[in-house]
Motif scaffolding. Structure first.
Motif, short mmCIF file in Angstrom:
data_model
loop_
_atom_site.label_atom_id
_atom_site.label_comp_id
_atom_site.label_asym_id
_atom_site.label_seq_id
_atom_site.Cartn_x
_atom_site.Cartn_y
_atom_site.Cartn_z
N ILE A 85 0.83 -1.20 0.00
CA ILE A 85 0.00 0.00 0.00
C ILE A 85 0.87 1.25 0.00
CG2 ILE A 85 -1.61 1.36 1.39
CD1 ILE A 85 -2.94 -1.28 2.19
N GLN A 86 1.91 1.24 0.83
CA GLN A 86 2.80 2.40 0.88
C GLN A 86 3.50 2.61 -0.45
OE1 GLN A 86 2.89 4.52 3.61
NE2 GLN A 86 3.85 5.80 2.03
N LYS A 91 4.22 5.92 -5.24
CA LYS A 91 4.31 6.00 -6.70
C LYS A 91 3.20 6.90 -7.26
CE LYS A 91 7.96 3.58 -7.40
NZ LYS A 91 9.18 4.26 -7.89
N LEU A 92 2.02 6.86 -6.66
CA LEU A 92 0.95 7.75 -7.12
C LEU A 92 1.34 9.21 -6.91
CD1 LEU A 92 -2.28 5.94 -5.85
CD2 LEU A 92 -1.73 6.48 -8.23
N ALA A 93 1.98 9.51 -5.80
CA ALA A 93 2.41 10.89 -5.54
C ALA A 93 3.39 11.36 -6.61
CB ALA A 93 3.04 10.99 -4.16
N LYS A 94 4.31 10.47 -7.01
CA LYS A 94 5.27 10.83 -8.05
C LYS A 94 4.59 10.94 -9.42
CE LYS A 94 9.22 8.84 -5.63
NZ LYS A 94 10.28 7.80 -5.59
N LEU A 95 3.64 10.04 -9.67
CA LEU A 95 2.90 10.09 -10.93
C LEU A 95 2.16 11.40 -11.07
CD1 LEU A 95 1.99 8.32 -13.43
CD2 LEU A 95 -0.05 7.78 -12.07
N TYR A 112 -2.31 6.36 -17.35
CA TYR A 112 -3.55 5.80 -16.82
C TYR A 112 -3.37 4.36 -16.37
CZ TYR A 112 -5.83 9.92 -18.83
OH TYR A 112 -6.21 11.20 -19.13
N LEU A 113 -2.57 3.59 -17.10
CA LEU A 113 -2.33 2.21 -16.72
C LEU A 113 -1.61 2.12 -15.38
CD1 LEU A 113 -1.27 0.72 -20.17
CD2 LEU A 113 -3.33 0.17 -18.89
N SER A 117 -3.36 0.66 -11.88
CA SER A 117 -2.80 -0.53 -11.24
C SER A 117 -2.49 -0.25 -9.78
CB SER A 117 -1.54 -0.99 -11.98
OG SER A 117 -0.47 -0.08 -11.81
N LEU A 118 -1.97 0.94 -9.51
CA LEU A 118 -1.65 1.30 -8.13
C LEU A 118 -2.91 1.50 -7.29
CD1 LEU A 118 1.22 3.84 -8.93
CD2 LEU A 118 1.49 1.54 -7.98
N LYS A 119 -3.89 2.18 -7.86
CA LYS A 119 -5.14 2.41 -7.13
C LYS A 119 -5.89 1.10 -6.88
CE LYS A 119 -7.52 6.18 -7.99
NZ LYS A 119 -8.26 7.25 -8.70
N LYS A 120 -5.79 0.20 -7.86
CA LYS A 120 -6.46 -1.08 -7.67
C LYS A 120 -5.79 -1.90 -6.57
CE LYS A 120 -8.21 -5.20 -9.90
NZ LYS A 120 -8.24 -6.06 -11.11
N THR A 121 -4.48 -1.81 -6.45
CA THR A 121 -3.78 -2.51 -5.37
C THR A 121 -4.32 -2.07 -4.01
OG1 THR A 121 -1.74 -2.79 -6.63
CG2 THR A 121 -1.54 -2.85 -4.24
N ILE A 122 -4.48 -0.77 -3.85
CA ILE A 122 -5.00 -0.24 -2.59
C ILE A 122 -6.44 -0.72 -2.38
CG2 ILE A 122 -5.61 1.86 -1.34
CD1 ILE A 122 -3.30 3.25 -2.88
N TRP A 123 -7.26 -0.65 -3.42
CA TRP A 123 -8.66 -1.08 -3.33
C TRP A 123 -8.76 -2.56 -3.00
CZ3 TRP A 123 -11.49 -4.53 -6.40
CH2 TRP A 123 -12.88 -4.52 -6.22
N ASN A 124 -7.98 -3.37 -3.70
CA ASN A 124 -8.00 -4.81 -3.45
C ASN A 124 -7.63 -5.14 -2.01
OD1 ASN A 124 -8.74 -6.67 -5.55
ND2 ASN A 124 -7.05 -5.89 -6.77
#
Length: 594
Positions: A85-86, A91-95, A112-113, A117-124
Motif C-alpha cells: 500500500i505504501q 508512486k501515485l504521488a510521483k505520478l 492511466y495504466l 494498477s496502483l489504485k487497484k492494489t489499494i482497493w484490493n
C-alpha cells in the motif's frame, strides 16, 4: 479462453492486473514544464517504476520473464500488505507530479495504466480483501513450474533457484493460514484441488534428478532434500487446514457468499474492464445483443432445416427449432481420445489461412506448444493460453487443454458435443491463431513495457472474440451456414457470459436460473453450462471482458472502414491496433485517431 488460470492466479495474488481510473489529478500536479522535458521525465519515471515494481513484487517479475528475483517468494503477511500500500501511495504521488495533458498519446495511456494498477492494489487490499476469503490465492506451484520448465535456465540455475525458493514455503503457507477468514466454499475447494496439484511440480522424481546432478555440492543436495521435505509438509498442512475449514463451514453454514454485490461489482468492473460503460449498462447492452443474435440464428435455422430434416416440419417455437438443429449438428465431433491431437492438427491450417488471406503477419520464431493442462492449473477452464512475458518472449507459449480422459463418459460426450466439428475450429481461432497467441506475441513487441506488463484483460479477450468473426467474414469455413450457426451459438455464449456474471454477482440468480440461461438461452451442453456456472462462482467481472472488449474492437474497425473508405486495409488495421500492446481499447482508439 484466456485470462488463463495462471494469469488469474497472478492477478489475484498481485492485484495489479486491470486499469480503469480516469482521474488525472492535475490539481496536485507540479508546475508544467515544456512538453519535451515532461516526456523525457515521464519516460525516466516509467523505467524506474518498472524496476521498482519488480523489487516490490518479485513473483510478478518472474511471470514477466524478468528473472532477477526468481529466487524469492514474498511472504503474504500484514507487513507485506502494508508495504504494498505504501509503495502504491508513494508512486501515485510521483505520478501526479506530471501534467497528464502535456504527455504524448502513448505516455498518457501509460499514465492511466500505472495510476489504475496502483489504485487497484489499494482497493484490493483495503476494500475487496480477496486475500482473506480466497484461499486459492496462495499456491507456490506456478513459480516453481516456471523455473523448472524454463528453456533459458541451465540445470545449475534451475536447481539453485528452486533450492533458494524452497526455504520460503513453510513461512508462506503459515502466513496464508493466518490470513484466511471466512472464505467461500467454492474458493476453498479450488484451493485444495490446485494445491494438491503442486505435487505434480514438486514431485519426488525431482529429488532423483538432484541426486544425479553434478552441479550441486553434497551439502547443497542435503539442504535441498531437507527444504523439499519441509515444503511438502507445509503444502500438506495447508491442504489439511483447508479441508477441515471446508467441513466446518459446510456444517455451520458460515461460509462467505461468492456473490460480491452491486457496489463491489461496479467498482471492480471499472478497474478491470475500463470500457466507458458501467457494469449495469454493459449488462443491458448484452441483453439487447442476445435478442439480435438469436434472431440471426432463427434465419439460419430456417435455411438449414430442410437440409437436415427434409421429412420433419420445423417446430413453431424458434428456440426449440434452433436447439434441435444444433443438437443434430453437434453429433459431428472428434473421438474423445483424439481431442488434443485434433487441436494440434488444426493450428497449421489456421496459420496457412491467415497467411494466404494476408490478414496479419505471423512470427514463425515464436513457438506455440499444445499440451495437456498441468494439474495445478486444472478445474477452471477447458482451454487456456500461458504466454511468456516481455523479458522472455522467446519462451514457448502453451495452449493448455484439459484432457477428456479424466472425465466420465457422459461428461466427455457432453464436452465433445459442445466443442463439435465447427466450434472446435472457432475455439482454436480464439485461443491460438489469430487470437490470443498472436496478440500476445505482438504485445511482447510493444515499445511500451508498461502496456505489455499492466495489460488490460478486456482488450486481450476482446481481440480473441473479434478474430472469430473476422475469420469467418474473410471466408474461413467457406461461408458455410452451419459454421455461421455455430459461430452465433459461440458468440451468444460470450454475450451470456456478461448476463450470467452480472446476474449471479448483482441480481443473485440461482444455479437453476443460470443453467437455464446457458442451456436454453445460449444452447449450451449441460457439462459446459455447469462448468461456466462453477467458473462464475470463482471469479467476478472477468467473464464480461470477452463481450465488452469485442464490441469496442469491432465498432472501432467499422468506424475506421467508414473513415478511410477504399484506403482501409484490414491487415494494416490489425497490425496498428496490436502495436500498442494490451492497452484498453478506448485508449488504442484514441491513439489510432490521434
Amino acid at each position: 479462453m484466456n485470462k488463463t488460470a495462471l494469469t488469474l492466479a497472478v492477478a489475484a495474488a498481485l492485484t495489479l492486473a486491470g486499469c480503469s481510473s480516469t482521474n488525472t489529478s492535475t490539481e496536485t500536479a507540479a508546475k508544467p514544464v515544456a512538453h519535451a522535458a515532461q516526456n523525457q521525465a515521464f519516460s525516466t519515471f516509467s523505467e524506474k517504476f518498472i524496476e521498482d515494481l519488480w523489487r516490490q513484487y518479485p513473483e510478478f517479475s518472474q511471470y514477466a520473464g524478468y528473472g532477477k528475483y526468481d529466487d524469492i517468494i514474498t511472504i503474504p503477511n500484514a507487513a507485506t500488505r502494508a508495504s504494498n500500500i505504501q509503495f502504491s501511495k508513494d508512486k501515485l504521488a510521483k505520478l501526479y507530479s506530471f501534467n497528464v495533458d502535456s504527455l504524448s498519446g502513448n505516455q498518457k495511456t501509460d499514465y492511466y495504466l500505472i495510476e489504475n494498477s496502483l489504485k487497484k492494489t489499494i482497493w484490493n487490499t483495503e476494500k475487496f480483501k480477496g486475500w482473506q476469503w480466497n484461499p486459492s490465492t496462495y499456491n507456490v506451484s506456478y513459480g516453481f513450474a516456471n523455473i523448472l520448465n524454463s528453456r533459458f535456465k541451465s540445470e545449475s540455475e534451475k536447481f539453485k533457484t528452486v533450492l533458494e525458493r524452497l526455504k520460503y514455503v513453510p513461512e508462506y503457507y503459515a502466513a496464508a493460514q493466518q490470513n484466511i477468514d471466512t472464505p467461500t466454499i467454492e474458493y476453498t475447494q479450488l484451493a485444495i484441488a490446485q494445491n494438491e496439484g503442486a505435487f505434480a511440480v514438486l514431485k519426488d522424481d525431482l529429488l532423483d534428478e538432484v541426486d544425479a546432478s553434478e552441479v550441486l555440492t553434497a551439502q547443497e543436495k542435503a539442504l535441498f532434500k531437507t527444504r523439499f521435505a519441509n515444503a511438502k509438509t507445509a503444502i500438506n498442512g495447508y491442504i489439511a487446514f483447508l479441508t477441515q475449514l471446508e467441513k466446518d463451514l459446510t456444517e455451520n453454514g458460515n461460509a462467505r457468499s461468492f456473490r460480491i454485490g452491486e457496489e463491489l461489482y461496479e467498482e471492480k468492473f471499472a478497474f478491470d474492464i475500463q470500457s466507458g460503460y458501467t457494469a449495469k449498462k454493459m449488462y443491458e447492452k448484452a441483453l439487447a445483443d442476445k435478442a439480435r443474435v438469436t434472431n440471426e440464428m432463427v434465419k439460419l435455422t430456417d435455411q438449414l432445416w430442410p437440409k437436415y430434416f427434409p421429412d420433419t416440419q420445423r417446430p413453431a417455437n424458434d428456440t426449440q427449432a434452433i436447439s434441435e438443429l444444433i443438437k443434430h449438428l453437434s453429433q459431428k465431433h472428434v473421438a474423445k481420445e483424439d481431442f488434443v491431437t485434433e487441436i494440434k492438427r488444426q493450428i497449421p491450417l489456421l496459420e496457412q489461412f491467415v497467411i494466404e488471406k494476408d490478414l496479419i503477419t505471423l512470427d514463425p520464431e515464436k513457438p506455440l506448444v499444445v499440451r495437456e493442462t498441468p494439474e495445478y492449473m486444472r478445474g477452471f477452464a477447458m482451454a487456456s493460453i500461458s504466454s511468456p512475458g516481455p523479458y522472455d518472449s522467446k519462451e514457448n507459449t502453451y495452449y493448455n487443454v484439459e484432457p477428456l480422459e479424466l472425465r466420465t463418459e457422459e461428461q466427455a460426450n457432453s464436452i465433445l458435443r459442445e466443442y463439435n466439428h465447427w466450434i472446435l475450429q472457432i475455439l482454436n481461432i480464439h485461443e491460438a491463431v489469430p487470437g490470443h497467441y498472436t496478440q500476445l506475441v505482438y504485445a511482447n513487441k510493444s515499445p511500451s513495457l508498461v502496456k505489455s506488463i499492466l495489460r488490460n484483460g478486456a482488450m486481450i479477450e476482446g481481440w480473441a472474440v473479434y478474430t472469430e468473426r473476422m475469420m469467418l467474414e474473410e471466408g474461413y469455413g467457406d461461408h458455410e451456414p452451419e459454421m455461421w450457426l455455430m459461430y452465433y451459438k459461440w458468440n451468444l455464449r460470450v454475450i451470456c457470459n456478461t448476463i450470467l456474471d452480472y446476474g449471479i454477482q448483482v441480481k443473485g440468480i440461482s444455479r437453476d436460473e443460470g443453467l437455464d440461461l446457458l442451456m436454453n438461452g445460449a444452447f449450451q451442453e449441460r457439462a459446459e453450462a455447469e462448468g461456466k456456472w462453477r467458473r462464475a462462482t470463482l471469479s467476478q467481472v472477468q467473464l464480461t471482458s470477452y463481450y465488452s472488449g469485442y464490441r469496442e474492437i469491432y465498432d472501432l474497425r467499422e468506424k475506421q472502414k467508414e473513415k478511410l473508405g477504399k484506403d482501409f486495409d484490414l491487415k494494416a488495421f490489425h497490425e496498428e491496433f496490436l502495436s500498442f500492446g494490451s492497452a484498453p481499447v478506448k485508449y488504442i482508439n484514441q491513439l489510432m485517431n490521434d
